[in-house]
Design an enzyme around this catalytic site. Structure first.
Site, PDB file in Angstrom:
ATOM      1  N   SER A  46     -20.320   0.364  -4.748  1.00 40.42           N
ATOM      2  CA  SER A  46     -19.049   0.884  -5.241  1.00 40.42           C
ATOM      3  C   SER A  46     -18.693   0.258  -6.595  1.00 40.42           C
ATOM      4  CB  SER A  46     -17.964   0.639  -4.178  1.00 40.42           C
ATOM      5  OG  SER A  46     -16.784   1.320  -4.478  1.00 40.42           O
ATOM      6  N   ASP A 104     -18.526  11.785   0.423  1.00 39.76           N
ATOM      7  CA  ASP A 104     -17.773  10.664  -0.136  1.00 39.76           C
ATOM      8  C   ASP A 104     -16.436  11.183  -0.675  1.00 39.76           C
ATOM      9  OD1 ASP A 104     -16.751   8.532  -1.642  1.00 39.76           O
ATOM     10  OD2 ASP A 104     -18.735   7.845  -2.218  1.00 39.76           O
ATOM     11  N   HIS A 136     -18.104   7.008   1.784  1.00 37.11           N
ATOM     12  CA  HIS A 136     -18.164   5.904   0.829  1.00 37.11           C
ATOM     13  C   HIS A 136     -18.520   4.629   1.581  1.00 37.11           C
ATOM     14  CE1 HIS A 136     -17.364   4.640  -3.293  1.00 37.11           C
ATOM     15  NE2 HIS A 136     -16.841   3.523  -2.804  1.00 37.11           N
TER      16      HIS A 136
END
Length: 212
Positions: free
Chosen positions: A112, A162, A193
């Site tokens: 991320s 996501d 995610h």
């Protein structure tokens, strides 16, 4: 390479672990709210025996460590992103030397927010990385001048569901890296995610195929 931030080996709180038979260093870059220990177990399993270098992001968002600022979810502070990317890229060789870690193959492994700053370093053409494992990344910015990334290898793991990163953004990131000369592998999952077991196994197989 210069930075408007003073950079020393102590610029990042970090953990460094020496290599145990594998001449590779994994630069572990956590996601929002993580810290320098967050990805150590992942790094140990991803490439057993590699050296690990894991910094904590220097930006705080409501008490959560990050590597650069953002204005809102998905809206990055581009000025701070550029500043912090250069800070990290400048710090990297200093930390490698200070801890006597392998420099011949340095692979950024980020999730991320950590994946995004690694992608930013690649897209800016800053030296220091020979490859990257980008897990749940977004496209951090569109470079005005395409970088030259011959010999760089990149694994991208992303979820088709996501909620934070649309599929076209990941596809654009992969296309930009490929057009810069990088060897890019994209592994899609049906997840969101996060790091799914099959995504991790695919990244580990990719890593083993390169290092072996």
């Amino acid at each position: 390479m210069t930075s408007t931030l003073p950079v020393t080996t102590d610029s990042f709180v970090h953990v460094a672990r020496p290599a145990r038979g594998v001449d590779t260093t994994l630069l572990l870059l956590h996601g929002t709210g993580g810290d320098e220990r967050d990805l150590l177990p992942l790094g140990e399993q991803l490439l057993p025996g590699a050296a690990l270098l894991s910094p904590r992001g220097n930006v705080s968002e409501r008490g959560m460590p990050r590597f650069f600022r953002r204005h809102a979810e998905g809206v990055l502070d581009q000025k701070d992103l550029a500043l912090r990317t250069t800070e990290l890229a400048t710090w990297l060789p200093l930390a490698l030397e200070a801890h006597a870690l392998p420099t011949g193959r340095v692979i950024a492994t980020g999730f991320s927010n950590g994946a995004n700053i690694a992608a930013s370093q690649l897209l800016r053409g800053l030296p220091g990385l020979h490859g990257a494992v980008l897990l749940s990344p977004m496209l951090p910015f569109e470079p005005d001048v395409p970088p030259a990334l011959p010999g760089v290898r990149v694994f991208i793991g992303a979820g088709r569901n996501d909620p934070l990163v649309p599929v076209p953004q990941v596809e654009r990131l992969a296309a930009l890296l490929q057009s810069a000369g990088a060897d890019v592998t994209v592994h899609w999952t049906a997840g969101g995610h996060g790091i799914t077991p099959d995504e991790f196994e695919a990244a580990r197989a990719w890593m083993a195929g390169w290092v072996d």
